[in-house]
Design a protein around this motif. Structure first.
Motif, PDB file in Angstrom:
ATOM      1  N   TRP A   1      -1.146  80.789  31.237  1.00 32.50           N
ATOM      2  CA  TRP A   1      -1.512  81.574  32.420  1.00 32.50           C
ATOM      3  C   TRP A   1      -3.009  81.818  32.508  1.00 32.50           C
TER       4      TRP A   1
ATOM      5  N   LEU B   1       3.605  83.202  46.968  1.00 31.61           N
ATOM      6  CA  LEU B   1       4.044  82.828  45.626  1.00 31.61           C
ATOM      7  C   LEU B   1       5.157  83.721  45.087  1.00 31.61           C
ATOM      8  N   ALA B   2       5.320  84.917  45.653  1.00 35.54           N
ATOM      9  CA  ALA B   2       6.253  85.892  45.101  1.00 35.54           C
ATOM     10  C   ALA B   2       7.666  85.352  44.880  1.00 35.54           C
TER      11      ALA B   2
ATOM     12  N   LEU C   1       8.639  82.510  44.080  1.00 36.48           N
ATOM     13  CA  LEU C   1       8.646  81.566  42.967  1.00 36.48           C
ATOM     14  C   LEU C   1       8.502  82.257  41.616  1.00 36.48           C
ATOM     15  N   LEU C   2       8.071  83.501  41.629  1.00 37.96           N
ATOM     16  CA  LEU C   2       7.745  84.209  40.388  1.00 37.96           C
ATOM     17  C   LEU C   2       8.792  85.231  39.968  1.00 37.96           C
ATOM     18  N   TYR C   3       9.446  85.868  40.953  1.00 38.26           N
ATOM     19  CA  TYR C   3      10.315  86.987  40.637  1.00 38.26           C
ATOM     20  C   TYR C   3      11.752  86.699  41.045  1.00 38.26           C
TER      21      TYR C   3
ATOM     22  N   GLY D   1      10.460  89.550  44.628  1.00 39.72           N
ATOM     23  CA  GLY D   1      10.425  88.184  45.131  1.00 39.72           C
ATOM     24  C   GLY D   1      10.525  88.086  46.637  1.00 39.72           C
TER      25      GLY D   1
ATOM     26  N   PHE E   1      -1.641  83.529  40.958  1.00 42.60           N
ATOM     27  CA  PHE E   1      -0.511  83.012  40.194  1.00 42.60           C
ATOM     28  C   PHE E   1      -0.667  83.337  38.712  1.00 42.60           C
TER      29      PHE E   1
ATOM     30  N   ARG F   1      -0.371  87.211  38.123  1.00 34.66           N
ATOM     31  CA  ARG F   1       1.003  87.718  38.262  1.00 34.66           C
ATOM     32  C   ARG F   1       1.892  87.251  37.113  1.00 34.66           C
ATOM     33  N   ARG F   2       1.731  85.997  36.692  1.00 29.54           N
ATOM     34  CA  ARG F   2       2.545  85.490  35.595  1.00 29.54           C
ATOM     35  C   ARG F   2       2.242  86.236  34.288  1.00 29.54           C
TER      36      ARG F   2
ATOM     37  N   LEU G   1       3.896  89.590  34.452  1.00 28.94           N
ATOM     38  CA  LEU G   1       5.337  89.437  34.284  1.00 28.94           C
ATOM     39  C   LEU G   1       5.686  89.165  32.821  1.00 28.94           C
ATOM     40  N   HIS G   2       4.878  88.355  32.155  1.00 30.89           N
ATOM     41  CA  HIS G   2       5.110  88.068  30.738  1.00 30.89           C
ATOM     42  C   HIS G   2       5.017  89.337  29.900  1.00 30.89           C
TER      43      HIS G   2
END
Length: 317
Positions: free
Chosen positions: A78, A116-117, A119-121, A126, A175, A178-179, A182-183
């Motif tokens: 990331w 992008l939301a 695709l991420l959540y 999301g 991206f 946010r990743r 989230l991690h």
């Protein structure tokens, strides 16, 4: 009133002000003959010891290093996207096109995070917030209007290359950020904005050393002027702006509307760049479509701030 979201938006506006210096300083380095690889890598090579000192003074390095040792893969991935891909593309764009084009193209971040939301959540985050997204599109339209007079008869091939690179950069930055958020959330770790910026900068060092070696092979050592310009970008954008932006996104990471609004505040960079040009460089005051576009951008940003500040129930972190 959602005070947390409103304060996060104000922090994002402050970060955008310091980010604005990036475009002008990078373009000056390019015009002076500095290689884009040095422009990109020097910012982070200079930023790392500054961040290390700040984190060390607060005694916060140990939690970061512990998190990186536990899961090195996500940190490398990331930071590689959110820092390396983002800034390599932005620096290459500065080498290929004028600063106004780079600044305008990067304003796609106004809607990039929201797009992008999904695709991420896999939870409520999301969902693309329709009202905020609609206002974001209007804001992007204002950015386009601001550039109509400058584009004139069209872009040359180098201009299109610059535009393509900066569009990649506009998506890579939110991206990667946010990743990483989230991690850390999934691992149950709580790191401050300063710690996250330090950790991602440190994790990106292997790739930045590769970029620096490429710059040395292609153009030799950087000039003193390029080092000073990169130092200015490192302090203003790499430390102050990035920490403010990460603090803002961290505060509203569970609120999709406010998070999108915070990221959209980067759209104010074009307004700041225009005002700086008028105040400091004796550039003419915007007129015609440029003035109309500026008003649209200003109204769009105000609308996003208002939407994000509305009280609402949020998912638990």
């Amino acid at each position: 009133m959602n005070k947390t979201a409103f304060r996060a938006v104000l922090l994002a506006l402050a970060s955008a002000l310091f980010f604005t210096l990036t475009y002008v300083l990078n373009r000056r380095a390019a015009v002076a003959g500095g290689h884009w690889a040095w422009t990109a890598s020097l910012r982070y090579l200079i930023t790392l010891p500054i961040l290390a000192g700040l984190v060390g003074l607060r005694g916060g390095a140990r939690p970061v290093l512990s998190a990186m040792r536990a899961s090195p893969g996500p940190w490398l991935a990331w930071s590689g996207i959110g820092f390396v891909l983002f800034y390599v593309c932005l620096s290459y764009a500065a080498d290929s096109g004028p600063s106004w084009l780079v600044a305008a193209g990067f304003q796609l971040t106004v809607v990039a995070g929201m797009v992008l939301a999904p695709l991420l959540y896999d939870d409520e985050r999301g969902r693309i917030p329709p009202l905020a997204f609609g206002i974001g599109l209007v804001t992007v339209g204002g950015v386009v209007l601001m550039q109509l007079g400058r584009i004139g008869s069209g872009l040359q091939s180098d201009g299109w290359i610059a535009l393509g690179c900066v569009l990649v950069s506009a998506f890579a930055y939110p991206f990667g950020n946010r990743r990483m958020l989230l991690h850390l959330e999934r691992e149950g770790r709580s790191l401050s904005a300063l710690q996250r910026v330090f950790g991602m900068t440190l994790a990106s060092m292997p790739l930045w050393l590769v970029v620096a070696v490429w710059g040395f092979v292609r153009s030799g050592a950087p000039s003193i002027e390029q080092v000073w310009l990169s130092g200015g970008v490192a302090v203003s954008a790499g430390v102050i702006a990035t920490v403010l932006f990460f603090e803002a996104t961290g505060r509203v990471r569970n609120d999709p509307t406010a998070l999108g609004a915070v990221e959209a505040m980067q759209g104010s960079e074009l307004l700041f760049a225009t005002l700086m040009g008028v105040a400091l460089l004796d550039e003419p005051w915007p007129a015609g479509w440029t003035l109309v576009g500026g008003v649209v951008v200003l109204l769009g940003l105000a609308g996003l701030a208002a939407v994000s500040a509305r009280p609402r129930s949020l998912p638990r972190p």
